[in-house]
Scaffold this motif. Structure first.
Motif, PDB file in Angstrom:
ATOM      1  N   LEU A  18      12.825  15.426  27.618  1.00 56.49           N
ATOM      2  CA  LEU A  18      11.875  15.520  26.499  1.00 56.49           C
ATOM      3  C   LEU A  18      10.707  16.436  26.844  1.00 56.49           C
ATOM      4  N   ARG A  19      10.416  16.539  28.151  1.00 62.66           N
ATOM      5  CA  ARG A  19       9.333  17.432  28.582  1.00 62.66           C
ATOM      6  C   ARG A  19       9.604  18.872  28.132  1.00 62.66           C
ATOM      7  N   ALA A  20      10.878  19.292  28.233  1.00 64.53           N
ATOM      8  CA  ALA A  20      11.220  20.676  27.862  1.00 64.53           C
ATOM      9  C   ALA A  20      10.914  20.912  26.385  1.00 64.53           C
ATOM     10  N   ILE A  21      11.195  19.893  25.569  1.00 57.41           N
ATOM     11  CA  ILE A  21      10.935  20.036  24.128  1.00 57.41           C
ATOM     12  C   ILE A  21       9.429  20.054  23.881  1.00 57.41           C
ATOM     13  N   ALA A  22       8.716  19.136  24.532  1.00 59.07           N
ATOM     14  CA  ALA A  22       7.262  19.065  24.331  1.00 59.07           C
ATOM     15  C   ALA A  22       6.590  20.371  24.754  1.00 59.07           C
ATOM     16  N   GLU A  23       7.048  20.932  25.874  1.00 58.50           N
ATOM     17  CA  GLU A  23       6.427  22.188  26.351  1.00 58.50           C
ATOM     18  C   GLU A  23       6.706  23.322  25.369  1.00 58.50           C
ATOM     19  N   ALA A  24       7.913  23.346  24.813  1.00 59.90           N
ATOM     20  CA  ALA A  24       8.290  24.470  23.953  1.00 59.90           C
ATOM     21  C   ALA A  24       7.730  24.333  22.532  1.00 59.90           C
ATOM     22  N   VAL A  25       7.694  23.110  22.024  1.00 60.01           N
ATOM     23  CA  VAL A  25       7.365  22.894  20.606  1.00 60.01           C
ATOM     24  C   VAL A  25       5.930  22.428  20.435  1.00 60.01           C
ATOM     25  N   GLY A  26       5.375  21.857  21.495  1.00 61.04           N
ATOM     26  CA  GLY A  26       4.049  21.262  21.389  1.00 61.04           C
ATOM     27  C   GLY A  26       4.153  19.816  20.930  1.00 61.04           C
ATOM     28  N   THR A  27       3.011  19.166  20.870  1.00 61.93           N
ATOM     29  CA  THR A  27       2.959  17.765  20.453  1.00 61.93           C
ATOM     30  C   THR A  27       1.886  17.640  19.374  1.00 61.93           C
ATOM     31  N   PRO A  28       1.957  16.634  18.518  1.00 57.94           N
ATOM     32  CA  PRO A  28       3.017  15.632  18.400  1.00 57.94           C
ATOM     33  C   PRO A  28       4.298  16.241  17.818  1.00 57.94           C
ATOM     34  N   ALA A  29       5.440  15.688  18.214  1.00 51.84           N
ATOM     35  CA  ALA A  29       6.720  16.142  17.684  1.00 51.84           C
ATOM     36  C   ALA A  29       7.697  14.975  17.670  1.00 51.84           C
ATOM     37  N   TYR A  30       8.435  14.868  16.588  1.00 53.19           N
ATOM     38  CA  TYR A  30       9.514  13.874  16.509  1.00 53.19           C
ATOM     39  C   TYR A  30      10.780  14.471  17.094  1.00 53.19           C
ATOM     40  N   VAL A  31      11.516  13.667  17.856  1.00 53.06           N
ATOM     41  CA  VAL A  31      12.798  14.111  18.408  1.00 53.06           C
ATOM     42  C   VAL A  31      13.863  13.081  18.039  1.00 53.06           C
ATOM     43  N   TYR A  32      14.960  13.548  17.462  1.00 58.28           N
ATOM     44  CA  TYR A  32      16.048  12.656  17.037  1.00 58.28           C
ATOM     45  C   TYR A  32      17.291  12.903  17.876  1.00 58.28           C
ATOM     46  N   SER A  33      18.048  11.841  18.107  1.00 59.99           N
ATOM     47  CA  SER A  33      19.290  11.945  18.872  1.00 59.99           C
ATOM     48  C   SER A  33      20.489  11.850  17.939  1.00 59.99           C
ATOM     49  N   THR A  34      21.291  12.908  17.916  1.00 66.05           N
ATOM     50  CA  THR A  34      22.524  12.915  17.113  1.00 66.05           C
ATOM     51  C   THR A  34      23.440  11.767  17.549  1.00 66.05           C
ATOM     52  N   ALA A  35      23.586  11.600  18.872  1.00 66.37           N
ATOM     53  CA  ALA A  35      24.533  10.596  19.372  1.00 66.37           C
ATOM     54  C   ALA A  35      24.136   9.193  18.916  1.00 66.37           C
ATOM     55  N   THR A  36      22.823   8.909  18.877  1.00 66.11           N
ATOM     56  CA  THR A  36      22.402   7.568  18.438  1.00 66.11           C
ATOM     57  C   THR A  36      22.672   7.391  16.951  1.00 66.11           C
TER      58      THR A  36
END
Ligand code: LLP
Length: 421
Positions: A18-36
């Motif tokens: 999740l760190r990679a996403i936060a660094e690239a997109v910034g925060t706050p950000a929602y992240v969803y899991s396809t598998a879940t």
């Protein structure tokens, strides 16, 4: 199988830190899991065994088109409550034949839109609505399938604000009124009564009130049939709980729920519809945030995040509990301390957690607010002129931004000044 877990000390969504996403997109950000999302939908469907069911995902829980498209690929329909939700469902690839349109105050324009595209079903909640719908559909030369939403006077749910099946609720009509509306609908042009619908509340752990409500509906179905009416469908609504606490509390026993539904409708030759929202999406999403400040008041310690009640309002609105985890796993022997975890919005209610025991988080550290995939982004606002957060979906080791963070221009660029100012 959990799709948000620590791998090598870093909290990941499937295979993506999740760190990679936060660094690239910034925060706050929602992240969803396809598998879940896929797993929850599949486990839910399998709970009904060989009983054919139409599963209409409650779009109000998560309206992101990528989330809807993920579920659509598995055969999900959509439970919608506005023209906007219907448009989103269509845009995500859910056919009109899979869309149920519900809601206590549908406008003429919304009814005309829904009838025009030929939605699967409109759940009618009042005599006035039935008459308006009949006129609108007849004028359009259509015959719209309808169900009547009943209030079985059995409430359930995790909080008073999300309990709907009681006498003081605005939702539905009494079972007796549903019978008379059904008889009336048969005489009206433009509408074809198909059955009954119900939804008694949300975050329901105990199935007993659900079963009691369903059994009351079946009694009404039998009475309607005895009176010579054709009743083909029962829409059993949503409402199953998600697990918000990571303390071993089991989630709802889905096979037991499926078995209960099967036993209630056995031998009745009814098409069964279900409208799960939270159960599918809550644990498929997290809200990433960065710590901004730690501070002490006279009585308390605070951790101030860059996410706030405008991004996730559930704790402020319902005193809802969400786990909050540091993205970097704390060593097991790290001491914990109690802090109030808050956002920067100018309200005391902007509190995600009070006296939360967790390893110390320093300014700049990243955290994830867990179980935020349902009623998270969909209830977000730009209160305090804060930009709506970004949304990201992960699938294995791939991830994509599926809604960029709002821009300043989008925030207020469409506002105009009157020429007299
Ligand atoms: N069907 C109808 C007619 C509904 O009103 C709802 C939710 C659902 C299905 C889906 O219910 P679920 O399976 O998600 O429990 N914002 C609140 C929840 C409000 C639920 C409103 N109706 C929260 O964040 O807890």
């Amino acid at each position: 199988m959990r799709h948000f877990q620590y791998i090598d000390g870093e909290l990941t969504a499937e295979d993506v830190p999740l760190r990679a996403i936060a660094e690239a997109v910034g925060t706050p950000a929602y992240v969803y899991s396809t598998a879940t999302l896929e797993r929850h939908f599949t486990v839910f469907r399998e709970a009904f065994g060989n009983l054919p069911v139409h599963i209409a995902f409650a779009v109000k829980a998560n309206t992101n088109r990528a989330v809807l498209a993920t579920l659509a690929r598995l055969g999900a329909g959509a439970d919608t409550v506005s023209e906007g939700e219907i448009r989103r469902a269509l845009a995500a690839g859910i056919p009109a034949s899979g869309i149920v349109f519900a809601g206590v105050g549908k406008t003429d324009a919304e009814l005309a839109f829904a009838v025009g595209i030929g939605v699967r079903q409109i759940n009618v909640e009042s005599a006035q609505e039935l008459d308006r719908l009949s006129a609108i559909a007849a004028a359009a030369g259509r015959e719209q399938a309808v169900c009547f939403r009943v209030n079985p006077l059995i409430g359930a749910g995790g909080h008073a604000k999300i309990t709907t099946g009681h006498g003081a609720s605005k939702f539905g009509v009494t079972l007796a009124e549903a019978e008379s509306l059904y008889a009336r609908a048969v005489t009206l042009p433009g509408v074809r009564p198909e059955g009954l619908s119900v939804h008694i509340g949300s975050q329901i752990v105990d199935f007993a009130p659900l079963e009691a409500a369903y059994r009351r509906m079946v009694e009404t179905v039998l009475r309607l049939r005895a009176a010579g009416h054709t009743v083909r469908r029962l829409d059993l609504g949503g409402g199953l709980a998600a697990t918000y606490r990571d303390d071993g509390t089991p989630g709802p026993d889905l096979p037991a729920y499926g078995a209960m539904v099967r036993s209630v409708v056995e031998g009745l030759d009814l098409e069964i519809e279900l409208e799960p929202g939270r159960m599918i999406a809550a644990n498929a999403g997290v809200l990433l945030s960065r710590a901004v400040v730690t501070k002490q008041s006279q009585e308390r310690s605070f951790l101030v995040l860059d996410a706030a009640m405008n991004d996730l309002i559930r704790p402020a609105l319902y005193d809802a509990f969400h786990e909050i985890l540091p993205l970097r796993e704390a060593p097991a022997d790290r001491p914990v301390a109690a802090a109030d975890i808050v956002g920067p919005v100018c309200e005391t209610g902007d509190t995600f957690a009070e006296h939360r025991q967790m390893p110390p988080v320093e300014p700049g550290d990243l955290v994830a607010i867990m179980s935020a995939g349902a009623y998270g982004f969909t209830m977000a606002s730009s209160y305090n002129s804060r930009l709506l957060p970004a949304e990201v979906i992960v699938n294995g080791d791939r991830w994509s931004v599926v809604r960029p963070r709002q821009t300043w221009d989008e925030l207020f660029g469409t506002e105009t000044l009157p020429d007299w100012l």
